[in-house]
Design an enzyme around this catalytic site. Structure first.
Site: not given
Length: 485
Positions: A254-257, A262
């Site tokens: 996830s881009k929030r990971d 990233q």
């Protein structure tokens, strides 16, 4: 493939280049260069709610940093422009009208409230979700009534029933979809702006894209696009859907990971080398023929093909990336590594802004050279060199144990005297100073070197002692020895 290979990377300009997008762009680029084809970069900016004004330049800067040159895009133009979807609205309208006139598409007057109510009713009755086709066969009178209410229609594609849509994917091989599970889908909003699935087929057709490489999350879009290609009597390109990139816990990224970095811009800011990041990304789902893992861009171009792209997800291994970048840093010219480290040393307040004089430049070169073998990325220079900048010395447990040994005061007193008398305090002068201590005290080897290192760095082990002493400087060495003694 009879026509020259044409591939495209087509991101939405919503932010910086993501690692997944970078992999797609890289695979596109490698195949284009290997086959003498064209690598096109265009932007899918029809979703104005997510559009970011700097997004296009952010994406291009990420590709530039990685060393990926494109043949056509917004900045250099090309024969099939414009390369932004919002500048192609008149083009889409032409093809939208064709679908409406042929009956492959129709106006849908359902409001969002209507569709929400329909979904709620389907859920309550246990029916399969999806658009019911309520507006599929409206009479002229019904259309007139909706228009009298002031409703503007969205446009839906009329999906044929009982069709098996088969795709021979270059990665996933034979894949089939049942048209009955698709449902009529929107291809243009009421304001006439096309949705992704429709705009992308028009763009790919007119730009003569004959191989579409993208993430497997787009696989479910492919049957919709195939049906529209057929309805418009357009040739269907080849497809290659890349497996997901998983995080270290083997879960969908996830881009929030925050467990991994990233975005390409972040690697640039941390002082990674672009050729190392490029090499690492190439191995996310593609495996070369042998055991070798380190490749130049030219070697990747020569070796890359889709046959060795895995169907299984790739796991993002941060430790491997750091190992790889360290290997590249070790081989890099010292001047280049210094340039990577300087912004971080300045940001930490260790160095002043502006140009360095000759003496300061030589000192920084020695500092970076001392740590070049150990650095995983340039930002680590701050932590690795902290002992040379901080006034207060932190002594770890091992060093504290060494400093309690009986011979240490004798060694340090002798070394302090040698330092105070020294005319030159250079790297080259250090061996003679230490040799003099050995001659005077009789202590040598670990008893000599560990005593000095523990007293001046607070650690038993570390990089070259002669360089470390030079970097500390005569004043700091004297001060630390006097403080301990």
């Amino acid at each position: 493939m009879s026509q020259p290979l044409r591939v495209r990377y087509a991101p939405s300009p919503t932010g910086h280049l993501h690692i997944g997008g970078a992999r797609t762009a890289l695979f596109d680029y490698l195949l284009a260069r290997k086959n003498g084809g064209a690598f096109v970069v265009r932007f899918e900016d029809t979703d104005q709610t997510r559009h970011k004004e700097s997004g296009i330049e952010d994406q291009l800067n990420g590709l530039r940093w990685l060393g990926l040159e494109w043949d056509e895009s917004v900045d250099i133009g090309g024969p099939y422009g414009p390369y932004r979807q919002m500048e192609r609205l008149d083009i889409y309208k032409t093809y939208l009208d064709k679908l409406l006139q042929s009956g492959h598409a129709y106006g849908c007057y359902c409001s969002e409230a209507d569709l929400e109510q329909e979904r709620a009713e389907q859920e309550a009755s246990g029916e399969m979700g999806g658009y019911s086709g309520k507006c599929r066969n409206l009479t002229p009178e019904q259309i007139a009534a909706y228009q009298a209410e002031g409703r503007a229609p969205s446009t839906r594609f009329r999906v044929p029933t009982d069709r098996i849509i088969a795709i021979e994917d270059k990665v996933r091989e034979h894949v089939e979809f049942d048209s009955n599970g698709i449902g009529d889908f929107i291809i243009a909003r009421p304001d006439g702006i096309p949705t992704y699935n429709f705009a992308v087929i028009v763009d790919d057709h007119l730009m003569k894209i004959n191989l579409v490489i993208r993430g497997e999350e787009h696989l479910s879009n492919t049957p919709r696009q195939v049906l529209m290609y057929e309805a418009l009597d357009m040739p269907i390109p080849d497809f290659a859907h890349l497996a997901l990139i998983l995080n270290p816990d083997r879960k969908k990224m996830s881009k929030r990971d925050e467990s991994i970095i990233q975005f390409i811009e972040q690697y640039k800011e941390l002082g990674y080398l672009p050729e190392a990041v490029l090499n690492f990304i190439a191995l996310l789902g593609w495996s070369p023929g042998g055991e070798e893992e380190m490749f130049t861009k030219e070697e990747l171009i020569a070796q890359f093909d889709l046959d060795r792209v895995s169907k299984s997800p790739a796991v993002f291994d941060m430790d491997k990336l750091n190992w790889m970048n360290n290997a590249y840093l070790k081989k890099a010219p010292l001047s280049r590594v210094v340039d990577l480290c300087l912004p971080h040393l300045r940001k930490a307040g260790y160095l002043q802004q502006g140009d360095l004089d000759a003496a300061a430049g030589a000192w920084v070169e020695a500092l970076v050279s001392l740590n070049q073998e150990r650095m995983r990325y340039a930002a680590e220079i701050v932590e690795l060199s902290a002992i040379f900048f901080k006034d207060e010395l932190v002594i770890d447990d091992e060093a504290a144990a060494v400093l309690k040994e009986e011979h240490v005061p004798v060694v340090l007193t002798s070394f302090l005297a040698q330092v105070e008398q020294a005319e030159a305090f250079t790297v080259e002068a250090m061996p003679a100073l230490l040799k003099a201590v050995q001659k005077e005290t009789g202590f040598k080897g670990k008893q000599l070197f560990m005593s000095v290192r523990s007293a001046l760095t607070g650690q038993v082990h570390g990089p070259d002692l002669n360089v470390s002493l030079f970097l500390l400087g005569k004043e700091k060495v004297v001060s630390r020895l006097q403080s301990l003694l």
